[in-house]
Design a protein around this motif. Structure first.
Motif, PDB file in Angstrom:
ATOM      1  N   GLY A 113      -3.169  -6.395  -9.469  1.00  0.00           N
ATOM      2  CA  GLY A 113      -4.411  -6.308 -10.229  1.00  0.00           C
ATOM      3  C   GLY A 113      -4.649  -7.461 -11.168  1.00  0.00           C
ATOM      4  O   GLY A 113      -5.664  -7.480 -11.878  1.00  0.00           O
ATOM      5  N   HIS A 114      -3.730  -8.441 -11.205  1.00  0.00           N
ATOM      6  CA  HIS A 114      -3.970  -9.610 -12.043  1.00  0.00           C
ATOM      7  C   HIS A 114      -5.167 -10.387 -11.495  1.00  0.00           C
ATOM      8  O   HIS A 114      -5.239 -10.656 -10.305  1.00  0.00           O
ATOM      9  N   GLN A 115      -6.079 -10.746 -12.375  1.00  0.00           N
ATOM     10  CA  GLN A 115      -7.327 -11.396 -11.969  1.00  0.00           C
ATOM     11  C   GLN A 115      -7.502 -12.720 -12.691  1.00  0.00           C
ATOM     12  O   GLN A 115      -7.284 -12.828 -13.898  1.00  0.00           O
ATOM     13  N   VAL A 116      -7.893 -13.743 -11.937  1.00  0.00           N
ATOM     14  CA  VAL A 116      -8.232 -15.049 -12.499  1.00  0.00           C
ATOM     15  C   VAL A 116      -9.572 -15.469 -11.912  1.00  0.00           C
ATOM     16  O   VAL A 116      -9.798 -15.352 -10.700  1.00  0.00           O
ATOM     17  N   ASN A 117     -10.478 -15.957 -12.771  1.00  0.00           N
ATOM     18  CA  ASN A 117     -11.832 -16.311 -12.346  1.00  0.00           C
ATOM     19  C   ASN A 117     -12.024 -17.824 -12.271  1.00  0.00           C
ATOM     20  O   ASN A 117     -11.394 -18.586 -13.018  1.00  0.00           O
ATOM     21  N   ILE A 118     -12.920 -18.220 -11.373  1.00  0.00           N
ATOM     22  CA  ILE A 118     -13.342 -19.617 -11.244  1.00  0.00           C
ATOM     23  C   ILE A 118     -14.860 -19.643 -11.399  1.00  0.00           C
ATOM     24  O   ILE A 118     -15.569 -18.869 -10.739  1.00  0.00           O
ATOM     25  N   ASP A 166       5.012  -7.656  -9.553  1.00  0.00           N
ATOM     26  CA  ASP A 166       4.395  -8.971  -9.698  1.00  0.00           C
ATOM     27  C   ASP A 166       3.902  -9.129 -11.132  1.00  0.00           C
ATOM     28  O   ASP A 166       2.984  -8.432 -11.555  1.00  0.00           O
ATOM     29  N   ASN A 167       4.506 -10.054 -11.865  1.00  0.00           N
ATOM     30  CA  ASN A 167       4.094 -10.294 -13.254  1.00  0.00           C
ATOM     31  C   ASN A 167       3.392 -11.638 -13.429  1.00  0.00           C
ATOM     32  O   ASN A 167       3.266 -12.129 -14.544  1.00  0.00           O
ATOM     33  N   HIS A 168       2.938 -12.215 -12.332  1.00  0.00           N
ATOM     34  CA  HIS A 168       2.341 -13.545 -12.392  1.00  0.00           C
ATOM     35  C   HIS A 168       0.865 -13.507 -11.999  1.00  0.00           C
ATOM     36  O   HIS A 168       0.464 -12.715 -11.148  1.00  0.00           O
ATOM     37  N   GLN A 221       0.821  -1.209   0.000  1.00  0.00           N
ATOM     38  CA  GLN A 221       0.000   0.000   0.000  1.00  0.00           C
ATOM     39  C   GLN A 221       0.858   1.265   0.000  1.00  0.00           C
ATOM     40  O   GLN A 221       0.377   2.340  -0.356  1.00  0.00           O
ATOM     41  N   PHE A 222       2.125   1.141   0.412  1.00  0.00           N
ATOM     42  CA  PHE A 222       3.000   2.301   0.523  1.00  0.00           C
ATOM     43  C   PHE A 222       3.878   2.477  -0.713  1.00  0.00           C
ATOM     44  O   PHE A 222       4.870   3.193  -0.671  1.00  0.00           O
ATOM     45  N   GLY A 223       3.492   1.839  -1.799  1.00  0.00           N
ATOM     46  CA  GLY A 223       4.202   2.014  -3.063  1.00  0.00           C
ATOM     47  C   GLY A 223       5.229   0.947  -3.367  1.00  0.00           C
ATOM     48  O   GLY A 223       5.871   1.010  -4.421  1.00  0.00           O
ATOM     49  N   TYR A 224       5.390  -0.026  -2.508  1.00  0.00           N
ATOM     50  CA  TYR A 224       6.417  -1.042  -2.759  1.00  0.00           C
ATOM     51  C   TYR A 224       6.039  -1.989  -3.888  1.00  0.00           C
ATOM     52  O   TYR A 224       6.880  -2.764  -4.356  1.00  0.00           O
ATOM     53  N   ASN A 225       4.806  -1.931  -4.352  1.00  0.00           N
ATOM     54  CA  ASN A 225       4.426  -2.700  -5.530  1.00  0.00           C
ATOM     55  C   ASN A 225       5.164  -2.217  -6.764  1.00  0.00           C
ATOM     56  O   ASN A 225       5.227  -2.920  -7.775  1.00  0.00           O
ATOM     57  N   LYS A 226       5.745  -1.017  -6.705  1.00  0.00           N
ATOM     58  CA  LYS A 226       6.520  -0.503  -7.830  1.00  0.00           C
ATOM     59  C   LYS A 226       7.973  -0.969  -7.780  1.00  0.00           C
ATOM     60  O   LYS A 226       8.693  -0.878  -8.773  1.00  0.00           O
ATOM     61  N   LEU A 227       8.409  -1.432  -6.634  1.00  0.00           N
ATOM     62  CA  LEU A 227       9.775  -1.951  -6.503  1.00  0.00           C
ATOM     63  C   LEU A 227       9.803  -3.473  -6.463  1.00  0.00           C
ATOM     64  O   LEU A 227      10.839  -4.078  -6.722  1.00  0.00           O
ATOM     65  N   ALA A 228       8.682  -4.084  -6.105  1.00  0.00           N
ATOM     66  CA  ALA A 228       8.556  -5.542  -6.113  1.00  0.00           C
ATOM     67  C   ALA A 228       7.439  -5.885  -7.089  1.00  0.00           C
ATOM     68  O   ALA A 228       6.301  -6.108  -6.706  1.00  0.00           O
ATOM     69  N   LYS A 263       2.229 -15.976  -7.252  1.00  0.00           N
ATOM     70  CA  LYS A 263       3.682 -15.806  -7.279  1.00  0.00           C
ATOM     71  C   LYS A 263       3.953 -14.335  -7.559  1.00  0.00           C
ATOM     72  O   LYS A 263       3.291 -13.725  -8.382  1.00  0.00           O
ATOM     73  N   CYS A 264       4.934 -13.786  -6.864  1.00  0.00           N
ATOM     74  CA  CYS A 264       5.156 -12.346  -6.964  1.00  0.00           C
ATOM     75  C   CYS A 264       6.317 -12.028  -7.898  1.00  0.00           C
ATOM     76  O   CYS A 264       6.153 -11.976  -9.111  1.00  0.00           O
ATOM     77  N   THR A 265       7.510 -11.830  -7.346  1.00  0.00           N
ATOM     78  CA  THR A 265       8.636 -11.375  -8.157  1.00  0.00           C
ATOM     79  C   THR A 265       9.417 -12.512  -8.794  1.00  0.00           C
ATOM     80  O   THR A 265      10.353 -12.272  -9.562  1.00  0.00           O
ATOM     81  N   ASN A 266       9.074 -13.760  -8.471  1.00  0.00           N
ATOM     82  CA  ASN A 266       9.776 -14.897  -9.054  1.00  0.00           C
ATOM     83  C   ASN A 266       8.797 -16.055  -9.201  1.00  0.00           C
ATOM     84  O   ASN A 266       7.747 -16.063  -8.558  1.00  0.00           O
ATOM     85  N   PRO A 267       9.128 -17.034 -10.042  1.00  0.00           N
ATOM     86  CA  PRO A 267       8.191 -18.146 -10.282  1.00  0.00           C
ATOM     87  C   PRO A 267       8.307 -19.285  -9.283  1.00  0.00           C
ATOM     88  O   PRO A 267       7.677 -20.329  -9.482  1.00  0.00           O
TER      89      PRO A 267
END
Length: 562
Positions: free
Chosen positions: A333-338, A179-181, A170-177, A237-241
Motif C-alpha cells: 500500500g505504499h504510494q508515491v506520486n509523479i 515490505d517497508n520500502h 494475495q494469499f496472506g504472504y504479505n504478512k510474512l514478507a 524494494k520489498c524485504t531488503n534494500p
C-alpha cells in the motif's frame, strides 16, 4: 515429515478485490526475504511468482504450504530446473522451483521414473493417491537448479482449473514478507505519436524531474503539439534494500480522471511475452532500461491493463494545459506520486525522426511474405504488435531482416530454398544462423530436400553456417584404473561450440546410469549412492551428441574395492 505450524494472519489489504484463502503456511523455515516479486519485468516475460532467498545456500527444507497431492513433477536443465507442483482441494496449485532434490519417498519416486525412462529430464503427473502431502511436510530441499542465478526458491500460485498465475501476496504472504520500502522512480520518457513534436523532438525524449520534500516526483513541463504518451522507469524494494522488484499497481490520472491503469493480481502464461509491448522495447535493447509504457498505439490482450481511455494517449489541444498524475503502489500500500505538467505548444524540431523509405510495409494483423533470390520469410498474423516499414534485403546469400530492436511476439519462418554446392554430408551439418557481429548463434533448422527452414523470434541478420565439431568431454573426476571407493560421485564436464548439447547417455558396466546435467557449470554428475556399481572393476562409458548429431564417446574404468 517435519511439521512447521506458522499459519498466516487472516487479514486482507485494501487493494485485494478477491477473497483468497489465507490458511497457507510459509514454504520455508526461515524469515521470508524476497529477491523477485510477482509481475516483475524479466527478459521476454513477467515473473510468475516470488523468488525467496535461501541464505545463499542450498539444502533448506521446502514445505508443503497446505494439504494436497503432488500433481506434477518436472525435471529440466533449464527454466524451473527441478520443480514440484501441489494441487490443493481449495482450487489452487502451488509450485516450488529450482529445487536441489525431492525429499524421501518423493525423491525415490523421481529417480525410479528417471531410470525407467532413461532420462534426467522428465515430466510426471502422479495420481492423487500416489504422492499425497500434508501441510508442513518436507517435500524437497531448496537448490539452484535450472535457470536459477543463485540459490533460492521460486514459489507461485496457480488457479488449478484455468492455470492462471496469481500473486502469492494475495494469499496472506504479505504478512510474512513485509515490505517497508516505497516505490522509486528512475526515469520518465515522453513519446511523440504520429507527427507530434514534444519538447522540440520527434523522437522519444527523457523528461527531467525532481523529488519534492513530501516524496512526490515533479517533472519539468512537457510541450507538445498533438498526441503524446508517457513511460516510467520505476521499481520497488520489498524485504531488503538491495533487490529491485516490480511495482504492484500504477494509476495514471489526466486532470483528475483515471486514464490508464495496470495491476499485477494475476495473468495467464500466454500473456507473459506481451511484456515486450508493455515496455519500450527499443530503449531496453539499446540501453538495458525497462520503461513501462502508460499507453499503447495498437490494442493487445494483456489483462493486467485496465481502465484505459484513448489507449493512454493524450491528444493535446491548442490553448489547453494538463496534469498527468501517476500513482505508483507496492502491494503493501505504499504510494508515491509523479506529477507531469503538459501544455500544447509548437516549436522548431531540434531532433528529427528518420523516415524509413523501405518499400516493404508490414501489416501486423495479417500474414506477410517476403522473398528475394532463394531466401523467403513468412510472418504469421499478429507476430508484431504494430505496423511498420520492414528493412528486407539479401546480399551474397545473407539475409538482412530489419533489426532486433523491434520485438516479435511469435515465431516467423526463414527458408533457404534449393541450397546448391553442398554435399549430402555438408547439408546434414548446415543450419540457419543468427549473426551477432562476428558471433554466430544457432537456430534449430529443419530440412526438406535441399531446402532449409528455421523458426525464429528475433529480427536481425541471418546466414547459412555449419557445425561439424563434436562436443567435448573433459574434467573427469577420477583417474583411470584407480580405486574410488571413497568418492560420492562420478562427474564430467561437457560443452559444444555451436548447436548445443542434444543428448547425453552414460553407462556403467553396460547399464544406463542417471547423470544430472547443470548447464551453468557444464557438469554431468552421477551419484554413486544410486548403487549401480559393483565391487571390483567398473567400466564407464558416456556418449554426448549435439543438435546436429555430432557425437563424442568417452570410455574409462575404475575400481570399487572396500
Amino acid at each position: 515429515m517435519k511439521k512447521f505450524i506458522a499459519f498466516l494472519f487472516l487479514s486482507t489489504i485494501g487493494y485485494s478485490q478477491n477473497d483468497y484463502p489465507k490458511d497457507f503456511i510459509s514454504p520455508l523455515n526461515i524469515p521470508l526475504d524476497v529477491s523477485g516479486s510477482f509481475g516483475e519485468l524479466r527478459s521476454n516475460h513477467f515473473h510468475s511468482g516470488l523468488d525467496l532467498k535461501t541464505q545463499k545456500k542450498e539444502g533448506l527444507d521446502v514445505l508443503a504450504v497446505a494439504d494436497g497431492y503432488i500433481s506434477r513433477i518436472k525435471i529440466s536443465s533449464f527454466g524451473y530446473g527441478k520443480a514440484i507442483y501441489i494441487t490443493h482441494p481449495n482450487g489452487y496449485t502451488t509450485v516450488y522451483g529450482h529445487l536441489q532434490k525431492g525429499n524421501g519417498l518423493i525423491e525415490d519416486y523421481i529417480k525410479k521414473k528417471q531410470y525407467e525412462k532413461k532420462s534426467f529430464e522428465i515430466e510426471l503427473f502422479p495420481t492423487p493417491s500416489e504422492l499425497p502431502v500434508k501441510q508442513g511436510d518436507v517435500i524437497a530441499l531448496s537448490g539452484n537448479s535450472g535457470g536459477s542465478g543463485g540459490p533460492h526458491l521460486h514459489f507461485e500460485f496457480r488457479e488449478t482449473k484455468s492455470e492462471k498465475i496469481v500473486n502469492p501476496l494475495q494469499f496472506g504472504y504479505n504478512k510474512l514478507a513485509v515490505d517497508n520500502h516505497n516505490p522509486e522512480l528512475y526515469g520518465i520518457m515522453a513519446f511523440p505519436i504520429d507527427s507530434t513534436v514534444v519538447n522540440k523532438s520527434q523522437l522519444p525524449i527523457p523528461i527531467s524531474f525532481s523529488k519534492q520534500a513530501d516524496g512526490t516526483y515533479k517533472a519539468s513541463k512537457v510541450i507538445a503539439n498533438g498526441k503524446v504518451g508517457f513511460a516510467i522507469n520505476a521499481n520497488d524494494k520489498c524485504t531488503n534494500p538491495y533487490n529491485k522488484n516490480g511495482l504492484y499497481k500504477v494509476n495514471a490520472y489526466l486532470n483528475g480522471v483515471l486514464y490508464f491503469q495496470y495491476e499485477f493480481d494475476k495473468f495467464a502464461f500466454d500473456e507473459s511475452r506481451y511484456i515486450n509491448n508493455f515496455i519500450d522495447y527499443f530503449t531496453y535493447k539499446s540501453k538495458g532500461q525497462r520503461f513501462q509504457k502508460l499507453f499503447f498505439e495498437t490494442s493487445y490482450p494483456l489483462s493486467v491493463i485496465k481502465n484505459n481511455k484513448n489507449n493512454g494517449i493524450i491528444n493535446t489541444q491548442p490553448k489547453a494545459s494538463y496534469t498527468l498524475r501517476v500513482e505508483m503502489f507496492d502491494f503493501q500500500g505504499h504510494q508515491v506520486n509523479i506529477l507531469i505538467p503538459i501544455e500544447y505548444g509548437t516549436s522548431e524540431v531540434a531532433i528529427k525522426k528518420e523516415v524509413n523509405t523501405s518499400p516493404y510495409f508490414l501489416k501486423s494483423k495479417i500474414e506477410n511474405n517476403y522473398s528475394k533470390e532463394n531466401i523467403s520469410v513468412f510472418i504469421p498474423e499478429n507476430t508484431f504488435y504494430d505496423d511498420f516499414r520492414l528493412n528486407f534485403d539479401v546480399k551474397d546469400n545473407v539475409l538482412y531482416l530489419h533489426n532486433d530492436k523491434v520485438p516479435a511476439h511469435k515465431n516467423f519462418t526463414i527458408t533457404y530454398s534449393n541450397v546448391e554446392g553442398l554435399s549430402e554430408e555438408q547439408l546434414k551439418k548446415t543450419f540457419i544462423a543468427s549473426v551477432d557481429g562476428v558471433k554466430l548463434d544457432y537456430n534449430k533448422t529443419t530440412r526438406k530436400g535441399n531446402s532449409l527452414s528455421a523458426r525464429v523470434r528475433e529480427l536481425g541478420v541471418f546466414k547459412l553456417a555449419q557445425d561439424t565439431i563434436a562436443p567435448r568431454i573433459y574434467n573427469v573426476n577420477f583417474v583411470e584404473g584407480k580405486n574410488i571407493i571413497k568418492q560420492n560421485t562420478i562427474s564430467v564436464s561437457i560443452s559444444d561450440n555451436m548447436s548445443g548439447i542434444d543428448t547425453y547417455n552414460a553407462y556403467l558396466n553396460g547399464e544406463w546410469i542417471l547423470m544430472e546435467y547443470d548447464y551453468k557449470t557444464s557438469k554431468l554428475v552421477h551419484q554413486l549412492a544410486d548403487g549401480k556399481y559393483k565391487e571390483g572393476r567398473n567400466d564407464f562409458k558416456i556418449i554426448v551428441t549435439d543438435d546436429l548429431q555430432n557425437s563424442t564417446t568417452f570410455e574409462s574404468y575404475f575400481f570399487m574395492n572396500p
